[in-house]
Design a protein around this motif. Structure first.
Motif, PDB file in Angstrom:
ATOM      1  N   UNK A   1     -48.676 184.732  47.702  1.00  0.00           N
ATOM      2  CA  UNK A   1     -47.750 183.843  47.003  1.00  0.00           C
ATOM      3  C   UNK A   1     -47.033 182.937  47.995  1.00  0.00           C
TER       4      UNK A   1
ATOM      5  N   UNK B   1     -47.553 179.248  47.477  1.00  0.00           N
ATOM      6  CA  UNK B   1     -46.458 178.647  46.717  1.00  0.00           C
ATOM      7  C   UNK B   1     -45.130 178.723  47.456  1.00  0.00           C
TER       8      UNK B   1
ATOM      9  N   UNK C   1     -32.326 172.800  46.918  1.00  0.00           N
ATOM     10  CA  UNK C   1     -31.642 173.924  46.277  1.00  0.00           C
ATOM     11  C   UNK C   1     -31.901 173.906  44.769  1.00  0.00           C
ATOM     12  N   UNK C   2     -32.003 172.713  44.200  1.00  0.00           N
ATOM     13  CA  UNK C   2     -32.224 172.609  42.751  1.00  0.00           C
ATOM     14  C   UNK C   2     -33.612 173.105  42.345  1.00  0.00           C
ATOM     15  N   UNK C   3     -34.504 173.296  43.313  1.00  0.00           N
ATOM     16  CA  UNK C   3     -35.843 173.801  42.985  1.00  0.00           C
ATOM     17  C   UNK C   3     -35.913 175.326  43.089  1.00  0.00           C
ATOM     18  N   UNK C   4     -34.823 175.962  43.469  1.00  0.00           N
ATOM     19  CA  UNK C   4     -34.845 177.416  43.646  1.00  0.00           C
ATOM     20  C   UNK C   4     -35.236 178.087  42.340  1.00  0.00           C
ATOM     21  N   UNK C   5     -36.038 179.141  42.454  1.00  0.00           N
ATOM     22  CA  UNK C   5     -36.515 179.820  41.257  1.00  0.00           C
ATOM     23  C   UNK C   5     -37.895 179.336  40.857  1.00  0.00           C
ATOM     24  N   UNK C   6     -38.307 178.165  41.393  1.00  0.00           N
ATOM     25  CA  UNK C   6     -39.659 177.714  41.052  1.00  0.00           C
ATOM     26  C   UNK C   6     -40.554 177.576  42.281  1.00  0.00           C
ATOM     27  N   UNK C   7     -40.136 178.140  43.403  1.00  0.00           N
ATOM     28  CA  UNK C   7     -41.052 178.281  44.530  1.00  0.00           C
ATOM     29  C   UNK C   7     -40.802 179.640  45.181  1.00  0.00           C
ATOM     30  N   UNK C   8     -41.803 180.141  45.881  1.00  0.00           N
ATOM     31  CA  UNK C   8     -41.670 181.443  46.545  1.00  0.00           C
ATOM     32  C   UNK C   8     -40.811 181.262  47.790  1.00  0.00           C
ATOM     33  N   UNK C   9     -39.765 182.063  47.897  1.00  0.00           N
ATOM     34  CA  UNK C   9     -38.840 181.903  49.016  1.00  0.00           C
ATOM     35  C   UNK C   9     -39.284 182.707  50.227  1.00  0.00           C
TER      36      UNK C   9
ATOM     37  N   UNK D   1     -37.417 184.483  51.987  1.00  0.00           N
ATOM     38  CA  UNK D   1     -36.697 185.761  51.948  1.00  0.00           C
ATOM     39  C   UNK D   1     -37.326 186.666  50.888  1.00  0.00           C
TER      40      UNK D   1
END
Lengths: 94, 287
Positions: free
Chosen positions: B22, B26, B35-43, B45
């Motif tokens: 992942x 991704x 920051x506004x894209x958080x939740x829609x890409x694999x971090x 961390x």
């Protein structure tokens, strides 16, 4: 038993604030489905801190997130099982 | 320490864990995620063992989004809470001994500059207030005096949270803690003032109440440290265990402290400002 965050997707999909995804201290726990325009929770990663509830209620004023007993959830999304695959999300999140 | 190192050798995909696949496919590599894209890409961390609702975790998560090039970054930390999450990132992490984080970072940055002449490598020290202001104090100050080009981020939870609540140099005067039952008798150290005196190119003090601001401050600090000189971020990341803050109130506390005494502060040298402007102009010209 323990509490996890649960997002009411009917309310969430009406908005596009995405604040809970930014304020959650855990990585990839509150995920965002761009197609269905809603946030949802990976329950295996949720530690139940309730920060998202405060953000949704006080900052965003949408009141879409509630803490719910994990046993009361009919179905769950677990990131360790499903993996991070936005292409497989069909908009039907638990 | 480059996208090439992270990508999987063809044919070995089936042996890699789901999380790793992942991340490669991704993840945030090669493109600056917002920051506004958080939740829609694999971090970068992953899951980590830090306490529920910890503000430090939130700050670390946002820092990882703010890094301009996670694939060309090395993190350095030391004993303390922060390392519990920092070791769970896909960024190389060096566990410095207590006190020598900034000395290790100095040598590492110089070595990387010699080894990789055409690729900027970022070195970021992330440690607690105890690790940087008390035990690592002399190495921190000397790295600033020598104008070493790396970023120092202080996760200022104002207590030794990992060892049971002893007062640190960064604890507020009068704070009552388990191991400081009479209240702290001395003032909080003025690290911002010390950084200014030592000629740090970019200094910021903030709380994690504004995610976009955290990411942008980290980005600026890392970019300036590449070319101009040392940078320092002091972030209030409350310890909800030692200060007995109920987890739903962690961000209320951060907002409260921000309003009362911490605030948001940015001190930037003229040279650093000119460098940031030149990056922006180059970016606009590209478009």
């Amino acid at each position: 038993m323990y509490l996890v965050a649960h997002i009411d997707q009917a309310i969430c999909s009406e908005t596009a604030c995405r604040l809970c995804t930014q304020y959650c201290p855990e990585a990839n726990t509150i995920l965002y489905d761009n197609a269905a325009k809603t946030a949802f929770v990976a329950v295996d990663r949720c530690k139940g801190c309730e920060i998202c509830v405060g953000i949704c209620d006080d900052l965003a004023k949408h009141h879409a997130i509630k803490m719910i007993m994990i046993t009361d959830l009919k179905s769950t999304f677990e990131l360790s099982k499903e993996g991070f695959r936005p292409d497989k999300w069909d908009g039907n999140h638990p | 320490m480059s996208v090439k190192n992270i990508s999987i050798t063809p044919g070995w995909e089936k042996y890699m864990t789901k999380e790793y696949l992942d991340l490669v496919e991704r993840g945030p590599y090669g493109k600056q995620k917002k920051v506004s894209e958080m939740g829609s890409f694999k971090e970068v961390l992953e899951e980590h063992p830090m306490c529920a609702g910890c503000a430090m975790t939130l700050f670390i998560r946002l820092t990882m989004v703010g890094l301009p090039n996670p694939e060309h970054t090395v993190l350095i930390g030391t004993a303390g809470c922060g390392r519990l999450a920092l070791t769970q990132t896909s960024i190389p992490f060096i566990y410095g001994n207590y006190g020598d984080t900034n000395a290790v970072a100095s040598g590492l940055k110089r070595g990387l500059e010699v080894r990789f002449k055409d690729q900027a490598k970022d070195v970021v020290v992330m440690a607690g207030d105890g690790g940087l202001a008390d035990i690592g104090f002399s190495a921190v100050m000397h790295s600033w005096f020598r104008k070493e080009r790396f970023t120092t981020i202080m996760l200022d939870n104002e207590v030794y949270g990992n060892t049971g609540g002893q007062e640190s140099g960064m604890t507020e005067r009068g704070a009552l803690l388990k191991m400081a039952p009479k209240g702290k008798m001395f003032e909080k150290m003025d690290m911002i003032g010390l950084a200014q005196t030592s000629g740090v190119a970019y200094i910021a003090r903030l709380t994690p109440t504004n995610p976009t601001r955290v990411a942008s401050v980290v980005r600026k600090a890392v970019l300036i440290a590449r070319e101009v000189g040392p940078t320092f971020i002091q972030a209030y990341t409350s310890c909800n265990i030692e200060y007995a803050i109920p987890t739903p109130k962690v961000l209320d506390d951060a907002r409260d402290i921000e309003a009362k005494r911490y605030g948001f502060m940015e001190i930037i040298s003229d040279e650093a400002k000119a460098y940031l402007d030149s990056i922006d102009t180059a970016k606009k010209a590209k478009k």
